[in-house]
Design an enzyme around this catalytic site. Structure first.
Site, mmCIF file in Angstrom:
data_model
loop_
_atom_site.group_PDB
_atom_site.id
_atom_site.type_symbol
_atom_site.label_atom_id
_atom_site.label_comp_id
_atom_site.label_asym_id
_atom_site.label_seq_id
_atom_site.Cartn_x
_atom_site.Cartn_y
_atom_site.Cartn_z
ATOM 1 N N ASP A 498 0.869 -1.162 0.000
ATOM 2 C CA ASP A 498 0.000 0.000 0.000
ATOM 3 C C ASP A 498 0.916 1.224 0.000
ATOM 4 O O ASP A 498 2.094 1.116 0.349
ATOM 5 C CB ASP A 498 -0.890 -0.035 1.250
ATOM 6 C CG ASP A 498 -1.902 1.094 1.266
ATOM 7 O OD1 ASP A 498 -2.286 1.557 0.185
ATOM 8 O OD2 ASP A 498 -2.300 1.517 2.370
ATOM 9 N N THR A 500 0.063 5.028 1.049
ATOM 10 C CA THR A 500 -0.050 5.950 2.172
ATOM 11 C C THR A 500 0.045 5.203 3.498
ATOM 12 O O THR A 500 -0.701 4.260 3.744
ATOM 13 C CB THR A 500 -1.381 6.719 2.096
ATOM 14 O OG1 THR A 500 -1.486 7.313 0.804
ATOM 15 C CG2 THR A 500 -1.451 7.791 3.161
ATOM 16 N N PHE A 628 -16.728 10.601 2.686
ATOM 17 C CA PHE A 628 -15.852 10.247 1.568
ATOM 18 C C PHE A 628 -16.134 8.822 1.120
ATOM 19 O O PHE A 628 -16.283 7.912 1.930
ATOM 20 C CB PHE A 628 -14.380 10.361 1.984
ATOM 21 C CG PHE A 628 -13.429 9.913 0.911
ATOM 22 C CD1 PHE A 628 -13.121 10.730 -0.158
ATOM 23 C CD2 PHE A 628 -12.857 8.649 0.957
ATOM 24 C CE1 PHE A 628 -12.255 10.310 -1.155
ATOM 25 C CE2 PHE A 628 -11.989 8.218 -0.035
ATOM 26 C CZ PHE A 628 -11.690 9.060 -1.087
ATOM 27 N N ARG A 684 0.354 15.073 -3.147
ATOM 28 C CA ARG A 684 -1.044 14.627 -3.090
ATOM 29 C C ARG A 684 -1.906 15.858 -3.338
ATOM 30 O O ARG A 684 -1.850 16.824 -2.583
ATOM 31 C CB ARG A 684 -1.324 14.032 -1.714
ATOM 32 C CG ARG A 684 -2.774 13.624 -1.475
ATOM 33 C CD ARG A 684 -3.007 12.214 -1.933
ATOM 34 N NE ARG A 684 -4.371 11.785 -1.660
ATOM 35 C CZ ARG A 684 -4.741 11.136 -0.548
ATOM 36 N NH1 ARG A 684 -3.838 10.866 0.383
ATOM 37 N NH2 ARG A 684 -5.987 10.760 -0.379
ATOM 38 N N ASP A 750 -4.726 6.009 -4.149
ATOM 39 C CA ASP A 750 -4.377 7.356 -4.602
ATOM 40 C C ASP A 750 -4.443 7.446 -6.125
ATOM 41 O O ASP A 750 -4.638 6.459 -6.820
ATOM 42 C CB ASP A 750 -2.971 7.718 -4.095
ATOM 43 C CG ASP A 750 -2.842 9.214 -3.832
ATOM 44 O OD1 ASP A 750 -3.619 9.981 -4.427
ATOM 45 O OD2 ASP A 750 -1.961 9.601 -3.047
ATOM 46 N N GLY A 884 -3.731 -2.152 7.031
ATOM 47 C CA GLY A 884 -4.858 -2.901 7.564
ATOM 48 C C GLY A 884 -6.201 -2.243 7.366
ATOM 49 O O GLY A 884 -7.236 -2.853 7.608
ATOM 50 N N ASN A 886 -7.811 -0.703 4.421
ATOM 51 C CA ASN A 886 -8.559 -1.163 3.249
ATOM 52 C C ASN A 886 -7.975 -2.437 2.666
ATOM 53 O O ASN A 886 -8.309 -2.814 1.546
ATOM 54 C CB ASN A 886 -8.544 -0.071 2.164
ATOM 55 C CG ASN A 886 -9.358 1.137 2.575
ATOM 56 O OD1 ASN A 886 -10.436 0.993 3.117
ATOM 57 N ND2 ASN A 886 -8.823 2.316 2.347
ATOM 58 N N ASP A 887 -7.091 -3.076 3.415
ATOM 59 C CA ASP A 887 -6.333 -4.189 2.841
ATOM 60 C C ASP A 887 -6.670 -5.533 3.476
ATOM 61 O O ASP A 887 -5.965 -6.508 3.238
ATOM 62 C CB ASP A 887 -4.821 -3.923 3.014
ATOM 63 C CG ASP A 887 -4.427 -2.541 2.546
ATOM 64 O OD1 ASP A 887 -4.953 -2.116 1.513
ATOM 65 O OD2 ASP A 887 -3.619 -1.888 3.213
#
EC number: 7.6.2.16
Length: 1226
Positions: A498, A500, A628, A684, A750, A884, A886-887
């Site tokens: 990942d 970020t 979001f 970003r 991203d 951890g 979104n993974d």
């Protein structure tokens, strides 16, 4: 089996299974009972181990609809069997017995879910699941899930709640009123108790289950056999070892059950309030909740006992238990399509799609926001094991087997040992019969040879290396909940990261802003906190468009939102419960600038300042928030300036997504160029937009309006530029992985350009490497799906801002000749939408893209999991490293998933690193390689131990002799166990190397190593056995033999002047036995040294001090009792006295044996891979791994990689192989 008698359940899902129906047969049961008695219970054990044999042996095939027992087989590569008993659920106990009145309680369709309304069309639906005459439903339970018989699809299907097939409109119109007590009772009858029951088995039950393991049954058989043969000491030692092993295993298993039980027990029996149809509030236990109940979320928060969709109010939730993300998440009510300006009535509710409106089981509700008189309500959609937490617990309780070549080969090798044992078994019987041995002795000795060949200590020896590796990992802050995965980590050749928080720092720093006025970019500004901007719409958007909240007085939320809000220096104030209760409407969160920032002068008459007519206090209230969404890549809020009649809509998100929702005339012409300049530098970039809302939109209407009605026709306001710095250790770690030939891949949510830039900065993509962007478009307006191939380094502006596609990647088409592309490295990059289109429409391109895919941007959580699976499909051993959040799915799916978390252990990942740094990845791989090599070394050693001892016994059987009880005991305990548990202690090598350890035992070099050592050991043992018979002093030994005194000094033999002993019934004491015992004892130590590998995967064996000390001590001890015999030791070990010259001869044999063994093993290590194929005349084989084979094919493929300015189109009629054609654009 007959195809008509076989059904498939969970079709297309990970737990897909074939199902067969059976009925109990009395005559078969009688035959099996007789067989159990005749076999002394062994048949019963066999049927216990093999569920498919048990069902087929006691039952006859039957139609699945009418069967009593179902046999289940998974359709994956493991083909595992399970059986379940059919049970009957009687509906007669339900207070309303009419089928018509029950028609709205059960579902239709192919998923068993709740029916929304009792229409005439639905009145017959109950008959699908029950016999109309008896009102009974047939079902079975497998892995904590109930499967009910469905007459419509003529198959079993599992019962679902409101999580599938229910529209958002129905959620409000048909389910928001709650359930009557009768409906609730009926649904509870079907769904059962709302609990995730992890029962901690009793010690007795665990003991029986552990003891009935085939390994312990074999040990029990061995112990009985040895006791019969009066080998009491060794049998007792094995019993003690087994007891220690069983107790240790029971403690470990029970501890895991207790931990899991404690984890899920937090919400098991809490009291909750639910709304009934008559607006009555009833307090019930959470275990009584069913799908359709309307649950009241308490003001002071709670731990959610189920999955529920929010329909009133707002909640602040901590989801760290499920995701590992400690940042609180704001949950808002599900949009009500019936009152939306722009309805979404046809949209089906889905917990994943609408996760920002769903409260998941096990998560903690910290705070709630509410209307007075309108409680914070949520409709229960899933209960028990169907919830997100329940599914997670099921994956822990019933894990998928680990498919690793080492374990498959280990079983194959054990079968080989069994075959060798069979040969010895037959030889022993024949030899004993020829020598007229008694029948009882023949049976015992022939069975004894089996227990020698398959060593009882093998499983314990194999796990030793893994246990030590787990301890070493724990010392460096890496915690493991799946120890078997450590070995697999030694094979990793690709790692996904990942971005970020993993490759880059967690926190973002505000580099500056770039505002837009009159569709033109102004110069970048670093200072946002100044009087000139305090009342601008740009700063108002930064102050309101976020999901921040105060928890115990501390501002909490997404790190990006925190940095943005802190940069403007504003103050956030939230209404207390008391303040909210005093008003007829929800009290909004208010933001305001500090007093020192407000200008003292009266408002100017320009257009910007006319919005603020109350100069005394300038505050903005956040009226509605649209959280979001990673799918939409944006968030928005509706806010109102204190004293203003109209509300404002503010939006922020990915620049491409925001620009696509803005008025074209407000987007600067050079938008793409400016965006590219920032993203190529690794910044970003967040875009902001604003719109003034119509005055007719009242406060209450805003609460139910859809986000689509708000997020359109916006004015583009500019960009926020955030700096996301690489972690200090990132480039060095990635360089180490590249040197070790381990591929690295970035998987991020991203933007594409930012991801490519970071990939170049961290060394994932080298400066000279080409980056090819695959932009896949789905079929549209009758046109087939297609892929446009572009090059990332040739971006240009989009000349028509109005045509901006939120997901389009603006790329300048390259006309240059790229004939040298094959000579340079190239990487593919794509976003999540393109990846999904390619998976669906270009299946034959997926393996090719996986071979060089390096950057995957804008990836949703499920797409990350799909990517891991696609990489595994081309035979990569895939690691995944993420924070951890979104993974979770990808971390669980990868061969080695490691989560960067402060928690010691996360149920979402096999490995958890307490240090938030990717330096844990090479450490994990190093320890995995060390553990894997240790497993190989131990397995080879145990194999040689079995064969050496097997051959020793076979040689002695030829003269009707055997090893003595204490000789067995000395070899098995003093030598083998000590060596095995100390040779596993070698630490990992200090750095990663390009060479990878073999993945299985069946390889040329490894087999040659084992076979050569077997031949050497057999040769030298045979030499000693036959040579001793040729000695002039040799005779058939008897207690009066005096060979010691025939030669040599009396000093050496003084301990054996008296050979008077009791009669040796088993013929243990003889010259052949003594010779074989000494030579074989040294051979165990020789092969231990030869097999104890060091560099490049482990530290040299001389740094393993326990092993060195143990081996030296054993060498000295055996050498001492051989050259300087001690009467008491010889008497215990049943060693006879031999001349000193023969002792020296045995020493010479041992030294030559050691030299030959170590030399051969070193030669195999050094030249085995290159010389063995040549020596055996083998031609170069096709690589076994699919990705290696594919790489060879692509080297000679002139059409690959795709050239720029080309498009790949899917054919209109896609064949099974997903064939496509290349069309060059001119």
């Amino acid at each position: 089996m007959d195809r008509e008698e076989r059904k498939t359940i969970n079709q297309g899902q990970e737990d897909e299974m074939e199902i067969y129906g059976y009925n109990l047969s009395r005559w078969k049961l009688a035959i099996v009972s007789l067989g159990v008695i005749c076999s002394g219970g062994f048949l019963l054990l066999l049927l216990y181990w093999m569920p498919e044999w048990r069902v087929k042996a006691t039952c006859v095939r039957a139609a699945i609809k009418d069967c009593e027992v179902v046999l289940l087989r998974t359709t994956d590569e493991f083909k595992m069997w399970f059986c379940a008993k059919i049970r009957v659920l009687s509906l007669e106990t339900y207070p309303v017995s009419s089928p018509k009145s029950m028609s709205n309680k059960l579902s239709n369709g192919h998923a068993v879910c709740l029916i929304e309304n009792p229409t005439e069309e639905n009145r017959h639906r109950i008959s699908k699941y029950s016999q109309t005459e008896s009102q009974q439903i047939r079902y079975f339970t497998h892995h904590s899930v109930k499967y009910f018989w469905n007459d419509t699809i003529h198959n079993f299907d599992f019962l679902k709640g409101l999580d599938e097939g229910v529209s958002c409109t129905s959620i409000y119109e048909k389910h928001s009123a709650g359930l009557t007590k009768g409906m609730h009772a009926y649904r509870k009858l079907l769904y059962g108790v709302n609990e995730i029951a992890v029962k901690v088995p009793s010690v007795f039950k665990l003991l029986i289950k552990e003891v009935l393991n085939p390994f312990y049954i074999f040990q029990l058989f061995s112990v009985i056999l040895w006791s019969t043969d009066e080998y009491y000491y060794y049998a007792l030692a094995i019993v003690v070892m087994s007891i220690v092993s069983i107790v240790s295993s029971l403690y470990s298993i029970r501890k895991q059950y207790v931990m899991l039980h404690d984890m899920v027990a937090t919400h098991s029996t809490v009291r909750v309030s639910v709304c009934r149809v008559n607006e009555e509030i009833e307090e019930i236990f959470s275990t009584d909740l069913v799908p359709g109940d309307v649950m009241v979320i308490p003001l002071n928060g709670t731990i959610m006992p189920c999955d529920a969709v929010l329909i009133n109010g707002t909640c602040i939730v901590n989801e760290s238990m499920l995701t590992g993300e400690s940042v609180p998440v704001t949950k808002t009510n599900l949009p009500n399509p019936s009152v939306d300006v722009k309805g979404i009535g046809d949209e089906l509710y889905n917990p994943e799609t609408h996760k920002r409106h769903t409260l998941f089981c096990g998560t903690t509700v910290i705070q709630t926001r509410f209307y007075t008189g309108e409680l914070v309500k949520a409709i229960v959609v899933r209960t028990g094991f169907s919830t997100s937490k329940g599914q997670l617990v099921r994956s822990i309780l019933y894990p998928k087997p680990t498919d690793f070549k080492l374990y498959r080969d280990a079983y194959l090798f054990l079968l080989c040992l069994v075959a060798v044992a069979g040969i010895g078994f037959i030889y022993t019987i024949i030899n004993s019969i020829l020598n007229e041995v008694q029948v009882g002795v023949i049976i015992i000795e022939s069975l004894d040879i089996i227990t020698i060949t398959v060593p009882p200590a093998l499983p314990a020896a194999m796990t030793a290396g893994i246990v030590y590796a787990q301890r070493r990992l724990k010392k460096i802050g890496i915690f493991c909940i799946s120890p078997q995965r450590i070995n697999i980590c030694g094979q990793l050749n690709l790692v996904c990261f990942d971005k970020t928080g993993t490759l880059t720092e967690d926190g973002l720093d505000l580099w500056g802003i770039q505002r837009v006025e009159n569709a033109r970019f102004l110069s970048p500004e670093e200072n946002v906190c100044n009087e000139m901007l305090v009342k601008s719409q740009f700063v108002a958007c930064m102050a309101t468009c976020h999901s921040l909240t105060k928890i115990e007085g501390v501002l909490s939320g997404d790190p990006l939102d925190l940095k943005m809000f802190e940069a403007i220096g504003w103050i956030l104030e939230e209404a207390t419960e008391e303040e909210t209760a005093l008003h007829n409407r929800i009290m909004p969160t208010v933001v305001r600038p500090p007093k020192q920032l407000l200008p003292e002068s009266t408002p100017a008459g320009n257009q910007e300042m006319e919005l603020f007519e109350l100069p005394a206090t300038y505050e903005i209230g956040i009226v509605r928030q649209f959280p979001f969404s990673s799918a939409l890549q944006r968030m928005s809020v509706v806010a109102r300036v204190l004293g203003d009649r109209k509300m404002d809509a503010y939006m922020k998100g990915a620049p491409e997504a925001i620009a696509g929702l803005c008025k074209p005339e407000t987007v600067p012409v050079d938008f793409q160029n400016v965006l590219e300049d920032f993203t190529k530098q690794g910044f970003r970039v967040i875009a902001l937009a604003h719109r003034k809302l119509e005055s007719k939109l009242t406060w209450h209407k805003v609460q139910n309006i859809s986000r689509d009605a708000i997020e359109n026709n916006m004015d583009f306001m500019g960009l926020i530029i955030m700096q996301n710095k690489l972690k200090q250790e990132t480039p060095a770690v990635l360089e180490d992985l590249h040197k070790a030939n381990i591929r690295t891949v970035m998987v991020t949510g991203d933007s594409m350009l930012t991801a490519v830039s970071v990939a170049r900065d961290c060394g994932m993509i080298l400066p000279q490497d080409k980056v090819i962007i695959a932009e896949a478009l789905p079929p549209k307006d009758g046109k087939v799906a297609k892929i446009n191939w572009h090059y990332a380094d040739s971006l240009t502006q989009c000349s028509h801002p109005s045509a901006i596609d939120p997901e389009a990647i603006p790329v300048k088409l390259v006309h240059d000749s790229l004939e040298d592309l094959q000579m340079t490295r190239y990487h593919f990059a794509m976003n999540g939408k393109s990846f999904s289109v390619i998976l669906e429409h270009f299946q034959d391109l997926v393996p090719k893209l996986m071979l060089h895919g390096t950057v995957f941007a804008r990836m949703a959580p499920d797409q990350k999991t799909q990517l891991i699976e696609a990489l595994q499909n081309v035979d990569y051993f895939v690691g995944m490293c993420g924070d951890g959040a979104n993974d979770c799915g990808a971390l669980k799916r990868a061969h080695g998933g490691i989560s960067l978390s402060e928690l010691e252990a996360s149920v979402a990942s096999p490995f958890t690193s307490k240090t938030p740094s990717i330096s844990c990845v090479p450490n994990l791989i190093r320890e995995g390689r060390a553990a894997l090599i240790t497993s190989f070394c131990v397995f080879k050693f145990m194999a040689l131990y079995s064969i050496i001892q097997y051959f020793s016994v076979t040689l002695l059987y030829s003269i009707l002799s055997n090893l003595g009880d204490f000789q067995f005991l000395f070899i098995d305990l003093a030598i083998i166990l000590v060596v095995v548990f100390t040779m596993s202690l070698n630490p990992a090598w200090k750095e990663l190397v390009a060479q990878r350890p073999p993945s299985g035992l069946i390889s040329g070099a490894l087999l040659f190593s084992v076979l050569s050592q077997i031949i050497i050991c057999i040769g030298f043992q045979s030499l000693g056995f036959f040579w001793v018979k040729q000695q002039p002093w040799y005779e058939v030994w008897h207690p009066k033999s005096d060979a010691c005194n025939t030669t040599g000094s009396g000093f050496w033999n003084s301990s054996h002047v008296d050979n008077e002993t009791e009669l040796d019934e088993h013929n243990i004491q003889n010259y052949e036995n003594t010779t074989v015992f000494f030579i074989s004892s040294f051979q165990y130590l020789i092969v231990a040294i030869a097999f104890s590998k060091g560099k490049p995967f482990r530290q040299p064996c001389y740094k393993n001090y326990f092993f060195v000390f143990s081996v030296i001590f054993l060498y000295i001890f055996i050498l001492f009792i051989m050259l300087y015999p001690v009467a008491s030791v010889d008497q215990v070990l049943q060693i006879v006295c031999v001349p000193y010259q023969w002792r020296v001869t045995m020493l010479i044999i041992v030294l030559v044996n050691a030299f030959v063994s170590i030399t051969v093993e070193e030669s195999v290590d050094r030249w085995g891979k290159c010389c063995l194929p040549w020596a055996l005349g083998c031609r170069k084989k096709t690589p076994k791994a699919k990705y290696m084979y594919l790489a060879q094919e692509l080297l000679v493929d002139p059409e690959w990689p795709p050239k720029p300015q080309t498009t790949t189109e899917a054919k209109a009629l896609v064949k099974e192989n997903g064939s496509c054609q290349i069309i060059t654009i001119t």
